[in-house]
Design an enzyme around this catalytic site. Structure first.
Site, PDB file in Angstrom:
ATOM      1  N   GLY A 164       0.896  -1.087   0.041  1.00  0.00           N
ATOM      2  CA  GLY A 164       0.015   0.044   0.058  1.00  0.00           C
ATOM      3  C   GLY A 164       0.860   1.406   0.106  1.00  0.00           C
ATOM      4  N   GLN A 206       2.682  10.037   1.862  1.00  0.00           N
ATOM      5  CA  GLN A 206       4.149   9.400   1.992  1.00  0.00           C
ATOM      6  C   GLN A 206       5.071   9.978   0.859  1.00  0.00           C
ATOM      7  OE1 GLN A 206       2.241   5.135   2.467  1.00  0.00           O
ATOM      8  NE2 GLN A 206       4.265   5.107   3.660  1.00  0.00           N
ATOM      9  N   CYS A 254       5.907  -0.413   7.305  1.00  0.00           N
ATOM     10  CA  CYS A 254       5.652   0.842   6.670  1.00  0.00           C
ATOM     11  C   CYS A 254       6.751   1.189   5.973  1.00  0.00           C
ATOM     12  CB  CYS A 254       5.197   1.855   7.643  1.00  0.00           C
ATOM     13  SG  CYS A 254       4.899   3.494   7.114  1.00  0.00           S
ATOM     14  N   LEU A 255       6.553   1.705   4.678  1.00  0.00           N
ATOM     15  CA  LEU A 255       7.715   2.029   3.809  1.00  0.00           C
ATOM     16  C   LEU A 255       8.142   3.377   4.265  1.00  0.00           C
ATOM     17  CD1 LEU A 255       5.946   1.183   0.431  1.00  0.00           C
ATOM     18  CD2 LEU A 255       7.506  -0.236   1.396  1.00  0.00           C
ATOM     19  N   HIS A 273      -4.550   1.426   7.695  1.00  0.00           N
ATOM     20  CA  HIS A 273      -2.972   1.873   7.789  1.00  0.00           C
ATOM     21  C   HIS A 273      -2.632   3.099   7.041  1.00  0.00           C
ATOM     22  CE1 HIS A 273       1.422   1.325   8.100  1.00  0.00           C
ATOM     23  NE2 HIS A 273       1.414   2.224   6.917  1.00  0.00           N
ATOM     24  N   GLU A 274      -3.293   3.141   5.451  1.00  0.00           N
ATOM     25  CA  GLU A 274      -3.338   4.152   4.784  1.00  0.00           C
ATOM     26  C   GLU A 274      -4.018   5.185   4.968  1.00  0.00           C
ATOM     27  OE1 GLU A 274      -0.563   3.628   2.989  1.00  0.00           O
ATOM     28  OE2 GLU A 274      -0.557   1.563   3.123  1.00  0.00           O
ATOM     29  N   HIS A 292      -2.422   7.211   7.571  1.00  0.00           N
ATOM     30  CA  HIS A 292      -1.456   8.230   6.945  1.00  0.00           C
ATOM     31  C   HIS A 292      -2.057   9.683   6.616  1.00  0.00           C
ATOM     32  CE1 HIS A 292       2.372   6.166   6.747  1.00  0.00           C
ATOM     33  NE2 HIS A 292       2.008   5.167   6.080  1.00  0.00           N
TER      34      HIS A 292
HETATM   35  O1  K1U Z   1       4.174   2.281   4.069  1.00  0.00           O
HETATM   36  C1  K1U Z   1       2.846   1.567   3.822  1.00  0.00           C
HETATM   37  O2  K1U Z   1       1.987   2.233   4.182  1.00  0.00           O
HETATM   38  C2  K1U Z   1       2.685   0.430   3.088  1.00  0.00           C
HETATM   39  C3  K1U Z   1       2.895  -0.686   3.965  1.00  0.00           C
HETATM   40  C4  K1U Z   1       1.343  -1.230   4.111  1.00  0.00           C
HETATM   41  C5  K1U Z   1       1.049  -2.024   5.268  1.00  0.00           C
HETATM   42  C6  K1U Z   1       1.553  -3.362   5.276  1.00  0.00           C
HETATM   43  C7  K1U Z   1       1.335  -4.228   6.068  1.00  0.00           C
HETATM   44  C8  K1U Z   1       0.449  -3.811   7.246  1.00  0.00           C
HETATM   45  C9  K1U Z   1      -0.180  -2.577   7.075  1.00  0.00           C
HETATM   46  C10 K1U Z   1       0.350  -1.801   6.141  1.00  0.00           C
HETATM   47  C11 K1U Z   1       3.567  -1.940   3.443  1.00  0.00           C
HETATM   48  O3  K1U Z   1       3.571  -2.255   2.358  1.00  0.00           O
HETATM   49  S1  K1U Z   1       4.912  -2.347   4.603  1.00  0.00           S
HETATM   50  C12 K1U Z   1       5.785  -3.599   3.609  1.00  0.00           C
HETATM   51  C13 K1U Z   1       5.290  -5.002   3.297  1.00  0.00           C
HETATM   52  O4  K1U Z   1       5.284  -5.185   2.229  1.00  0.00           O
HETATM   53  C14 K1U Z   1       4.553  -5.745   4.341  1.00  0.00           C
HETATM   54  C15 K1U Z   1       4.569  -5.687   5.509  1.00  0.00           C
HETATM   55  C16 K1U Z   1       3.897  -6.467   6.430  1.00  0.00           C
HETATM   56  C17 K1U Z   1       3.110  -7.225   5.896  1.00  0.00           C
HETATM   57  C18 K1U Z   1       2.729  -7.220   4.807  1.00  0.00           C
HETATM   58  C19 K1U Z   1       3.443  -6.520   3.792  1.00  0.00           C
HETATM   59 ZN    ZN Z   2       2.846   3.229   5.911  1.00  0.00          ZN
END
Ligand code: K1U
Ligand code: ZN
Length: 200
Positions: A46, A51, A91-92, A133-134, A137
């Site tokens: 996401g 961001q 989170c990226l 989560h998004e 943000h």
């Molecule tokens: O930065 C962000 O908002 C993106 C974030 C989204 C997210 C992933 C997992 C749970 C909540 C929100 C990411 O993509 S983090 C990296 C990722 O690929 C990931 C991390 C944990 C679980 C699954 C994927």
């Molecule tokens: Zn995030």
């Protein structure tokens, strides 16, 4: 499409509240395409406009295993939330940090699609967690805000130390060196490729 620079915690620009998208036009569709490109390149599931330093209510997701089901939510609204449970989040903007956060387990969300038309979706599992989560943000909230003060302090120190040790030593500001558009380049002004884009 342009790969954009992702702001990193504790950058204060991640704390801004995003404003509604007024018209779903080509500039908004271009921003969605750029967000998707940036999300896929960073291997995220996401990404919110906040961001990449664009403070408009737009987020993108792809939680499919094949990475071929992009979704775009414009002006998302939470209509219903129920249940509560822990889920592992990353989170990226907080690279390489993962922790458990309690969130609603089932949600219903209304948003506009790229055609400007409203749609509603029920979500649970990773999709539900990711949408929440998004949407956080867009309010200037980060998943680390749900952790203890001590954990947040440790995360902040660790990221600051890591950024200092990066070859450039300039963290997210060093966009040009990483071949991405500068943060905020999707708002009026020039990107790293010198392309200017109208305001949203
Ligand atoms: O930065 C962000 O908002 C993106 C974030 C989204 C997210 C992933 C997992 C749970 C909540 C929100 C990411 O993509 S983090 C990296 C990722 O690929 C990931 C991390 C944990 C679980 C699954 C994927
Ligand atoms: Zn995030």
């Amino acid at each position: 499409m342009t790969k954009l620079a992702i702001l990193e915690y504790p950058d204060p620009r991640l704390r801004k509240t995003a404003k509604p998208v007024e018209t779903v036009d080509d500039a908004v569709r271009q921003l969605a395409a750029d967000l998707l490109e940036t999300m896929y390149a960073a291997k995220g599931v996401g990404l919110a406009a906040t961001q990449v330093d664009v403070h408009r209510r737009l987020l993108v997701l792809d939680v499919s295993e094949e990475r071929n089901q992009p979704r775009v939510f414009i002006n998302p609204e939470l209509l219903h939330a129920e249940g509560r449970g822990p889920g592992e989040e990353g989170c990226l903007s907080v690279p390489d940090i993962y922790d458990k956060v309690q969130r609603a387990t089932h949600i219903r969300v209304r948003a506009l699609g790229l055609d400007g038309l409203p749609f509603e979706i029920d979500a649970d599992g990773l999709l539900g967690v990711c949408i929440q989560h998004e949407m956080d943000h867009l309010e200037g909230r980060l998943f680390v805000d749900y952790l203890s003060d001590l954990k947040r302090q440790l995360i902040r120190r660790r990221l600051e130390k890591e950024r200092k040790n990066r070859p450039s030593g300039r963290g997210a500001l060093d966009s040009a060196a990483r071949g991405v558009a500068a943060p905020g380049a999707a708002t009026p002004g020039a990107t790293a490729r010198g392309v200017s884009r109208p305001a949203l």
